[in-house]
Design an enzyme around this catalytic site. Structure first.
Site, PDB file in Angstrom:
ATOM      1  CB  SER A 102      31.998  40.375  47.485  1.00  0.00           C
ATOM      2  OG  SER A 102      31.129  41.300  46.864  1.00  0.00           O
ATOM      3  CG  HIS A 107      28.058  47.834  49.881  1.00  0.00           C
ATOM      4  ND1 HIS A 107      29.275  47.409  50.378  1.00  0.00           N
ATOM      5  CD2 HIS A 107      27.427  46.730  49.422  1.00  0.00           C
ATOM      6  CE1 HIS A 107      29.376  46.094  50.216  1.00  0.00           C
ATOM      7  NE2 HIS A 107      28.267  45.655  49.647  1.00  0.00           N
TER       8      HIS A 107
HETATM    9  P1  DGP Z   1      28.352  42.727  48.579  1.00  0.00           P
HETATM   10  O1  DGP Z   1      28.431  41.391  47.930  1.00  0.00           O
HETATM   11  O2  DGP Z   1      27.202  42.867  49.573  1.00  0.00           O
HETATM   12  O3  DGP Z   1      29.680  43.148  49.162  1.00  0.00           O
HETATM   13  O4  DGP Z   1      27.988  43.732  47.399  1.00  0.00           O
HETATM   14  C1  DGP Z   1      28.950  44.269  46.553  1.00  0.00           C
HETATM   15  C2  DGP Z   1      28.227  44.696  45.308  1.00  0.00           C
HETATM   16  O5  DGP Z   1      29.068  45.590  44.631  1.00  0.00           O
HETATM   17  C3  DGP Z   1      27.949  43.547  44.349  1.00  0.00           C
HETATM   18  O6  DGP Z   1      26.536  43.426  44.184  1.00  0.00           O
HETATM   19  C4  DGP Z   1      28.603  43.948  43.047  1.00  0.00           C
HETATM   20  C5  DGP Z   1      28.906  45.420  43.241  1.00  0.00           C
HETATM   21  N1  DGP Z   1      30.147  45.872  42.640  1.00  0.00           N
HETATM   22  C6  DGP Z   1      31.385  45.357  42.844  1.00  0.00           C
HETATM   23  N2  DGP Z   1      32.291  46.041  42.118  1.00  0.00           N
HETATM   24  C7  DGP Z   1      31.606  47.008  41.456  1.00  0.00           C
HETATM   25  C8  DGP Z   1      31.989  48.038  40.558  1.00  0.00           C
HETATM   26  O7  DGP Z   1      33.159  48.217  40.196  1.00  0.00           O
HETATM   27  N3  DGP Z   1      30.991  48.843  40.085  1.00  0.00           N
HETATM   28  C9  DGP Z   1      29.683  48.689  40.453  1.00  0.00           C
HETATM   29  N4  DGP Z   1      28.791  49.521  39.917  1.00  0.00           N
HETATM   30  N5  DGP Z   1      29.286  47.734  41.309  1.00  0.00           N
HETATM   31  C10 DGP Z   1      30.241  46.906  41.797  1.00  0.00           C
END
Ligand code: DGP
Length: 121
Positions: A102, A107
């Site tokens: 997402s 990451h």
């Molecule tokens: P993925 O779905 O694999 O793209 O993982 C994205 C992750 O990033 C999801 O588990 C939530 C996290 N995430 C999204 N926005 C933010 C943010 O603003 N801060 C933090 N700490 N995590 C976030």
């Protein structure tokens, strides 16, 4: 997504707050905002890379470094597998929307602190 609008680039630059776990010249690690387990940490490169789907040969060392950092963080968090086979953690790259990606900045998810089933959903 351009670097200037990317949420993880903003976190790396300190423009968006995060709970930092580790940082060096190449990577930044912080707690996931939406944890799926007692420990859920994201390891991101400071360089903006869209995902595994756009990795270049020049990124090979960087990705290896992400795994090494994940191992060290997992040990610091007490997640390393024990000799009795208890413990352990999962390292995940979601690659593309169908796989659950997402955020389009590379990451590595470090997930642990509970038993996890296989296959994943
Ligand atoms: P993925 O779905 O694999 O793209 O993982 C994205 C992750 O990033 C999801 O588990 C939530 C996290 N995430 C999204 N926005 C933010 C943010 O603003 N801060 C933090 N700490 N995590 C976030």
């Amino acid at each position: 997504m351009e670097e200037k609008d990317c949420i993880f680039c903003k976190i790396v630059r300190g423009e968006v707050p995060s709970k930092k776990v580790f940082e060096d010249e190449k990577v930044y690690a912080f707690h996931d905002i939406n944890p799926v387990a007692p420990t859920h940490i994201l390891i991101v490169p400071k360089k903006h890379i869209l995902g595994v789907q756009t990795l270049e040969p020049e990124d090979e060392c960087l990705v290896g470094h992400m795994f090494y950092v994940a191992r060290k963080i997992a040990e610091d968090q007490g997640l390393a597998p024990k000799e009795d086979l208890k413990g352990g953690y999962r390292l995940v790259f979601n690659v593309g929307r169908d796989a659950g990606q997402s955020v389009f900045h590379l990451h590595l998810h470090l997930i642990g602190g509970r038993h996890m089933g296989w296959p994943p959903g």
